[in-house]
Motif scaffolding. Structure first.
Motif, PDB file in Angstrom:
ATOM      1  N   GLU A 112       0.808  -1.224   0.000  1.00 36.86           N
ATOM      2  CA  GLU A 112       0.000   0.000   0.000  1.00 36.86           C
ATOM      3  C   GLU A 112       0.841   1.274   0.000  1.00 36.86           C
ATOM      4  N   LEU A 113       2.141   1.138   0.305  1.00 33.43           N
ATOM      5  CA  LEU A 113       3.003   2.328   0.274  1.00 33.43           C
ATOM      6  C   LEU A 113       3.090   2.931  -1.119  1.00 33.43           C
ATOM      7  N   GLN A 114       2.594   2.218  -2.120  1.00 37.80           N
ATOM      8  CA  GLN A 114       2.577   2.757  -3.477  1.00 37.80           C
ATOM      9  C   GLN A 114       1.768   4.047  -3.560  1.00 37.80           C
ATOM     10  N   SER A 115       0.866   4.262  -2.593  1.00 43.22           N
ATOM     11  CA  SER A 115       0.042   5.475  -2.600  1.00 43.22           C
ATOM     12  C   SER A 115       0.826   6.721  -2.206  1.00 43.22           C
ATOM     13  N   LEU A 116       2.042   6.523  -1.694  1.00 43.73           N
ATOM     14  CA  LEU A 116       2.865   7.678  -1.299  1.00 43.73           C
ATOM     15  C   LEU A 116       3.580   8.216  -2.549  1.00 43.73           C
ATOM     16  N   VAL A 117       2.826   8.847  -3.403  1.00 41.15           N
ATOM     17  CA  VAL A 117       3.339   9.242  -4.719  1.00 41.15           C
ATOM     18  C   VAL A 117       4.374  10.353  -4.641  1.00 41.15           C
ATOM     19  N   ASN A 118       4.466  11.030  -3.482  1.00 42.41           N
ATOM     20  CA  ASN A 118       5.466  12.087  -3.313  1.00 42.41           C
ATOM     21  C   ASN A 118       6.723  11.603  -2.603  1.00 42.41           C
ATOM     22  N   LEU A 119       6.763  10.327  -2.256  1.00 33.08           N
ATOM     23  CA  LEU A 119       7.864   9.800  -1.445  1.00 33.08           C
ATOM     24  C   LEU A 119       9.182   9.852  -2.209  1.00 33.08           C
ATOM     25  N   ALA A 120      10.201  10.439  -1.568  1.00 28.52           N
ATOM     26  CA  ALA A 120      11.534  10.525  -2.171  1.00 28.52           C
ATOM     27  C   ALA A 120      12.557   9.690  -1.402  1.00 28.52           C
ATOM     28  N   VAL A 121      12.342   9.509  -0.105  1.00 30.38           N
ATOM     29  CA  VAL A 121      13.289   8.768   0.731  1.00 30.38           C
ATOM     30  C   VAL A 121      12.540   7.681   1.496  1.00 30.38           C
ATOM     31  N   LEU A 122      12.984   6.435   1.324  1.00 29.12           N
ATOM     32  CA  LEU A 122      12.425   5.309   2.067  1.00 29.12           C
ATOM     33  C   LEU A 122      13.577   4.564   2.736  1.00 29.12           C
ATOM     34  N   ASN A 123      13.632   4.653   4.060  1.00 29.16           N
ATOM     35  CA  ASN A 123      14.695   3.990   4.822  1.00 29.16           C
ATOM     36  C   ASN A 123      14.059   3.084   5.869  1.00 29.16           C
ATOM     37  N   LEU A 124      14.103   1.782   5.584  1.00 29.85           N
ATOM     38  CA  LEU A 124      13.572   0.770   6.502  1.00 29.85           C
ATOM     39  C   LEU A 124      14.687  -0.187   6.916  1.00 29.85           C
ATOM     40  N   SER A 125      15.920   0.251   6.836  1.00 27.92           N
ATOM     41  CA  SER A 125      17.070  -0.613   7.080  1.00 27.92           C
ATOM     42  C   SER A 125      17.188  -1.003   8.552  1.00 27.92           C
ATOM     43  N   SER A 126      17.956  -2.080   8.777  1.00 28.47           N
ATOM     44  CA  SER A 126      18.283  -2.548  10.133  1.00 28.47           C
ATOM     45  C   SER A 126      17.030  -2.813  10.963  1.00 28.47           C
ATOM     46  N   ASN A 127      16.150  -3.627  10.390  1.00 27.04           N
ATOM     47  CA  ASN A 127      14.989  -4.137  11.100  1.00 27.04           C
ATOM     48  C   ASN A 127      14.962  -5.647  10.924  1.00 27.04           C
ATOM     49  N   ARG A 128      13.794  -6.255  11.041  1.00 24.67           N
ATOM     50  CA  ARG A 128      13.638  -7.703  10.832  1.00 24.67           C
ATOM     51  C   ARG A 128      12.494  -7.954   9.855  1.00 24.67           C
ATOM     52  N   LEU A 129      12.388  -7.102   8.868  1.00 18.69           N
ATOM     53  CA  LEU A 129      11.307  -7.205   7.901  1.00 18.69           C
ATOM     54  C   LEU A 129      11.475  -8.452   7.042  1.00 18.69           C
ATOM     55  N   GLU A 130      10.343  -9.070   6.681  1.00 28.01           N
ATOM     56  CA  GLU A 130      10.360 -10.332   5.951  1.00 28.01           C
ATOM     57  C   GLU A 130       9.521 -10.217   4.679  1.00 28.01           C
ATOM     58  N   GLY A 131       9.594 -11.263   3.861  1.00 27.05           N
ATOM     59  CA  GLY A 131       8.778 -11.316   2.661  1.00 27.05           C
ATOM     60  C   GLY A 131       9.437 -10.634   1.474  1.00 27.05           C
ATOM     61  N   ASP A 132       8.700 -10.552   0.381  1.00 29.20           N
ATOM     62  CA  ASP A 132       9.219  -9.960  -0.849  1.00 29.20           C
ATOM     63  C   ASP A 132       9.242  -8.433  -0.770  1.00 29.20           C
ATOM     64  N   ILE A 133      10.123  -7.857  -1.564  1.00 30.98           N
ATOM     65  CA  ILE A 133      10.100  -6.400  -1.755  1.00 30.98           C
ATOM     66  C   ILE A 133       8.966  -6.103  -2.732  1.00 30.98           C
ATOM     67  N   PRO A 134       7.956  -5.325  -2.342  1.00 34.07           N
ATOM     68  CA  PRO A 134       6.817  -5.114  -3.240  1.00 34.07           C
ATOM     69  C   PRO A 134       7.204  -4.325  -4.488  1.00 34.07           C
ATOM     70  N   PRO A 135       6.948  -4.873  -5.675  1.00 40.16           N
ATOM     71  CA  PRO A 135       7.264  -4.137  -6.899  1.00 40.16           C
ATOM     72  C   PRO A 135       6.436  -2.869  -7.057  1.00 40.16           C
ATOM     73  N   GLN A 136       5.318  -2.778  -6.313  1.00 39.60           N
ATOM     74  CA  GLN A 136       4.462  -1.591  -6.390  1.00 39.60           C
ATOM     75  C   GLN A 136       5.185  -0.318  -5.966  1.00 39.60           C
TER      76      GLN A 136
END
Length: 268
Positions: A112-136
């Motif tokens: 759903e982050l695809q709705s952030l159409v103005n997003l320029a910086v996405l930093n989710l590093s150094s966590n324990r996130l799982e699953g695929d990277i969404p192509p959206q």
């Protein structure tokens, strides 16, 4: 419509930043609820403040920056936050920078982050996130920084990321990604920045330029089997050679002993 209602509408129009956008309120409320223990959030992150987090370009929430009455930057990094990423983050539609790095967040990255159409910086590093990277995420056309290193992400790197013409920093190192590195990221044309091996290292089953060839990154199964067979054959040859030498030496000793005995025997 009475005079009072008209004046109220006129007043709100003149001061657009004094009321919060309901989308931002939903974004903040659900973000707080998606955390296992919200006590690690800054002290002023209380539900009563989510209804009006911005006063024009001033935010009352630590870690949030406002512009024209909307949240445009959210930075909650290194707070030991535990929980998941709320898909309602997509309600902060004016968001240009999202930094939730260096926490203990689990679960998937919401498409759903695809709705952030103005997003320029996405930093989710150094966590324990799982699953695929969404192509959206490729629909966030203004993205120029994607930092997802040091997570537990699996699957391939989306080919669609090569369409992000503004992308200048990209890091997915130290995950569990698999498959080929998209050429549209590793061998970009024109003036588009190219990403070196450090952006992709630490993914055992990820391959392709700019990573070293697979044959240099470890021994294949066939190579291991070949080494095992070669070692066994060498041992067999050495053992056989040793036996032959021992038999030869023994034979010579027996011949010498027979010579001595025949020399001592009297002639008849």
């Amino acid at each position: 419509m009475d005079v009072g209602s008209v004046l109220l509408l006129w007043w709100v129009t003149l001061i657009p930043g004094i009321l919060s956008d309901p989308s931002d309120e939903a974004c903040l409320t659900h973000l707080s609820k998606s955390l296992e223990d919200s006590t690690n959030l800054p002290p002023n992150w209380k539900e009563e403040n989510f209804a009006k987090p911005c006063n024009d370009s001033t935010s009352i929430l630590q870690g949030a920056i406002c512009n024209n009455g909307r949240i445009y930057k959210l930075s909650l990094n290194n707070l030991s936050l535990r929980g998941t990423l709320s898909p309602f983050l997509s309600n902060c539609t004016n968001l240009q920078a999202l930094d939730l790095s260096s926490n203990f967040l689990t679960g998937p990255i919401p498409p759903e982050l695809q709705s952030l159409v103005n997003l320029a910086v996405l930093n989710l590093s150094s966590n324990r996130l799982e699953g695929d990277i969404p192509p959206q995420l490729a629909l966030c056309a203004y993205l120029n920084i994607i930092d997802l290193h040091d997570n537990l992400l699996t699957g391939p790197i989306p080919q669609q990321f090569g369409l992000l013409a503004r992308l200048s920093a990209f890091d997915v190192s130290n995950n569990r990604l698999t498959g080929p590195i998209p050429a549209s990221l590793s061998n970009r044309s024109g003036n588009l920045p190219r990403f070196n091996a450090s952006s992709f290292l630490g993914n055992k089953d990820l391959y392709g330029y700019p990573l070293p060839p697979l044959r240099n990154r470890g021994l294949s199964v066939l190579a291991i089997v070949g080494i095992g067979l070669g070692s066994g054959l060498a041992s067999l040859v050495l053992s056989f050679t040793g036996v032959c030498i021992w038999l030869k030496i023994t034979e010579r000793k027996m011949a010498l002993e027979e010579g001595k005995i025949s020399h001592l025997m009297p002639d008849y």
